[in-house]
Structure formats: C-alpha cells, structure tokens
Design a protein around this motif. Structure first.
Motif, PDB file in Angstrom:
ATOM      1  N   ILE A 174     153.820  14.948  61.623  1.00 41.34           N
ATOM      2  CA  ILE A 174     154.738  15.277  60.527  1.00 41.34           C
ATOM      3  C   ILE A 174     155.553  14.053  60.122  1.00 41.34           C
ATOM      4  N   LYS A 175     156.027  13.296  61.118  1.00 41.17           N
ATOM      5  CA  LYS A 175     156.780  12.076  60.824  1.00 41.17           C
ATOM      6  C   LYS A 175     155.935  11.080  60.041  1.00 41.17           C
ATOM      7  N   GLN A 177     153.479  11.902  58.011  1.00 42.61           N
ATOM      8  CA  GLN A 177     153.361  12.441  56.658  1.00 42.61           C
ATOM      9  C   GLN A 177     154.624  12.161  55.849  1.00 42.61           C
ATOM     10  N   ILE A 178     155.785  12.328  56.499  1.00 46.43           N
ATOM     11  CA  ILE A 178     157.049  12.047  55.813  1.00 46.43           C
ATOM     12  C   ILE A 178     157.119  10.582  55.405  1.00 46.43           C
ATOM     13  N   ASN A 179     156.720   9.699  56.332  1.00 48.39           N
ATOM     14  CA  ASN A 179     156.734   8.268  56.034  1.00 48.39           C
ATOM     15  C   ASN A 179     155.805   7.937  54.868  1.00 48.39           C
ATOM     16  N   GLU A 181     154.863   9.992  52.463  1.00 46.99           N
ATOM     17  CA  GLU A 181     155.405  10.550  51.226  1.00 46.99           C
ATOM     18  C   GLU A 181     156.566   9.720  50.691  1.00 46.99           C
ATOM     19  N   LEU A 182     157.383   9.181  51.591  1.00 43.33           N
ATOM     20  CA  LEU A 182     158.495   8.348  51.158  1.00 43.33           C
ATOM     21  C   LEU A 182     158.005   7.027  50.578  1.00 43.33           C
ATOM     22  N   PHE A 189     154.038  16.703  46.540  1.00 46.66           N
ATOM     23  CA  PHE A 189     155.399  16.458  47.012  1.00 46.66           C
ATOM     24  C   PHE A 189     156.353  16.337  45.824  1.00 46.66           C
ATOM     25  N   PHE A 218     165.168  10.199  47.735  1.00 43.82           N
ATOM     26  CA  PHE A 218     165.031  10.356  49.178  1.00 43.82           C
ATOM     27  C   PHE A 218     165.535   9.126  49.918  1.00 43.82           C
TER      28      PHE A 218
END
Length: 351
Positions: A174-175, A177-179, A181-182, A189, A218
């Motif tokens: 998940i981390k 994926q977050i990275n 997406e950012l 997203f 973000f």
C-alpha cells in the motif's frame, strides 16, 4: 536497545569493510554470520546453525542452502547468501525451490546488506513471490528493527510472525502504491478527488488539469503536517533550551530570529529527517546568517540561510566545507536543493 546498538555496529563494520570483501564466502563470514549471532543463535553450534543444509529436490540430489537455523530440532529459517555486490532480485527463484522441500515457514535471502524475509502467505508450503519484510541494514528504520527482534531466539514465535507478516506485506504494498500515486497520479486516483470537488464533466483536458492539482495538494498536505509536528517539537525544544540556559551569549543577544527563518529551518528538517534524527539537526542564528549544524557542531555545517537582506540565498557546502550561495525567491525554493542537502549529510557520515 541492545539489538539496536548491535545492528548499528554491524552497519558501521559493513561500511568500513565492504570494499575489501570480494567473494560470497567473505560476505557470509563478515556480514551474515554476525547478523545470525545477533538473533541469539550460536553459529558454531550445529544444533542451532547448520551450514550447507541439504535441500534435495526430487531426483536432483546434493542441493544445499547456505544456512538453516534450528530450534527444538526443527528448521525455523533457511538462509541463502550472495555476495554483497549482487542484486538479490535475480536469486529469489533459487530460494523458492529450496523452500517447499523443508519444514520451515520462513526463508531469508541476503547479500549481507539487503535482507528479504519470505513466508507462505499466498499458498501453504509454497514461498511467496514477494518478501513480507525487506530492509537495508546500513539504513535501518525503527520499525524494521522491531520486526527483526521477532526473529530473536528468545522471542521467536511462528504463529505470531506469520500473523503479522500479512499486515507487513500489504502495508508495504500500500505504501508503494501511495508513493506511486503521489509521484504520478493515475486517472482513477485523480477521479476519486475530482468527482468530489468538480461539478462539471470530467473531460480528458479537465482530468489532466486535476492530475497536477491533486499531486500538488497531496504534497502540500504532507508538508504542512510535517511542519506542524516539527513546529510543536521545536517550540518544546526551545522552551527546554531556555530553561537550561545559564548565561546568554553576548554576541547573539542582538540577534532576532524571524518566522521566515524558522519556516526555512522546518523545511530543512523535513528534508534531512530521512537520514537524520530531528534532535541532531540544530539551528544557530547570527547577525549575518541563520546557520544549521549537525550535532550543534560548528565543524559540521549542513547549510546557511541568508533571508534578512534584500536578496535571499541558501548557502550549501561542498567537499571542502566551502559555502556556495544559491539565490532563492522564497523558503519554498529550499525543496529544490534536497539532493545537495542529503549529499552534505553523506559527507559527514564518511568521516
């Protein structure tokens, strides 16, 4: 605390010796065996650590894994080692073959610096393709040390580690994926947020505009959260320092620290805390510049901020610790020098 200190000592040893280590065998003895010893297992006791453990694969005999760690007569962890110069990604298939012919639930692939722990979450007795725990021993984070401690002989519990492995694995994914997406937001997203704030039709052009807005929002949100926490910590530290101050320094008595300088300081901390604990990054304001030091040591300047004159500058330090000034329009421009600031920290780590 003892394990933390041992891991730090091993990391220091690796940094000092790695360029002199040429072979896989040397990597095992210099880097991997000390790590196994830290986990409480006696590398010289064949009832606890078995080198060249046999893992025959069907008709293919003589297959051996570098080490097997035993507890109560059963293997609990098999370890496959490579030279510290090798990339581990290309070797996981070899460990995958060994895993299903042993009774262990855990496998470790390492080059003495990078460590990858595997189990069988996806399919019983079949090693997962991805590790549930992965770390670089010379750049350890606190949460990784907590997970390493669970493999210590004194606290090893198969069920506890397996149950926690699932959370670790998916948290890591998940981390990631977050990275991603950012760094480069996907359309899905972007739509998630655009649909909540935009009442018009989400055309391709609108989505492209919102992609930049979502990314910017973000990054600003994260930066503001970090700054809020740092501001609270800095205010607490300032109060503590004033309470402990015995006598003022006459030279600094005429110095007035501006809010802009403190904002710049908080940005520097937000960048450098990736490599340094916050309490090692210290500011000293003078009449001519706002200095930021490592360990409050004048011989270890990290940077200087020149913000009170007509033009604003950030002073960075090269290999010779010579200051080089760079013009900036506002303190937000400090983020553009992230690479140089982190490289300056690296210079002191090599001393």
């Amino acid at each position: 605390m003892e394990l933390t200190n041992q891991l730090k000592s091993l990391a220091d040893k690796i940094n000092q010796l790695k360029d002199k280590i040429e072979t896989e065998e040397s990597t095992k003895h210099a880097f991997v065996l000390p790590f196994i010893n830290m986990l409480g297992y006696d590398a010289f006791n064949p009832l606890e650590v078995v080198p060249e453990f046999t893992a025959d694969l069907g008709l293919k005999k003589g297959e051996k894994v570098d080490y097997a760690i035993f507890q109560n007569g059963d293997p609990i962890l098999i370890v496959e080692c490579k030279s510290w110069k090798e990339n581990l990604t290309v070797h996981s298939s070899q460990l995958f073959r060994y895993f299903h012919v042993t009774k262990t639930r855990f496998a470790l692939l390492t080059n003495g610096i990078q460590y990858q722990f595997f189990t069988d979450l996806d399919e019983k007795n079949k090693m997962d393709q991805k590790p549930f725990l992965e770390f670089d021993i010379v750049n350890l984070k606190e949460n990784s040390i907590i997970e390493i401690a669970k493999f210590h002989k004194s606290s090893f519990n198969v069920d506890h580690i397996v149950n926690n492995a699932s959370a670790l694995k998916y948290t890591k994914e998940i981390k990631k994926q977050i990275n991603d997406e950012l760094g480069n937001p996907s359309n899905e997203f972007v739509k998630l947020f655009a649909n909540k704030v935009y009442t018009g039709r989400l055309t391709e052009k609108v989505l492209e505009e919102f992609k930049e807005l979502v990314q910017k929002a973000f990054n600003q949100f994260i930066s503001e959260k970090i700054n809020d926490r740092l501001n609270a910590a800095l205010n607490k530290e300032t109060i503590k320092q004033k309470a402990e101050q015995i006598e003022p320094i006459e030279e600094e008595s005429r110095v007035v620290t501006s809010e802009e300088e403190m904002e710049g300081f908080r940005i520097i901390i937000a960048i450098l805390r990736r490599k340094l604990p916050v309490n090692r990054i210290i500011c000293r304001d003078t009449q001519s510049y706002f200095g930021i030091l490592l360990d409050d040591n004048n011989r270890k300047p990290l940077c200087r901020l020149h913000l009170n004159g007509g033009k604003k500058h950030i002073g960075l330090f090269n290999d010779n610790k010579t200051e080089v000034k760079h013009a900036i329009q506002s303190v937000d421009d400090i983020y553009q020098f992230e690479k140089e600031l982190l490289e300056t920290v690296g210079l002191y780590e090599m001393e």
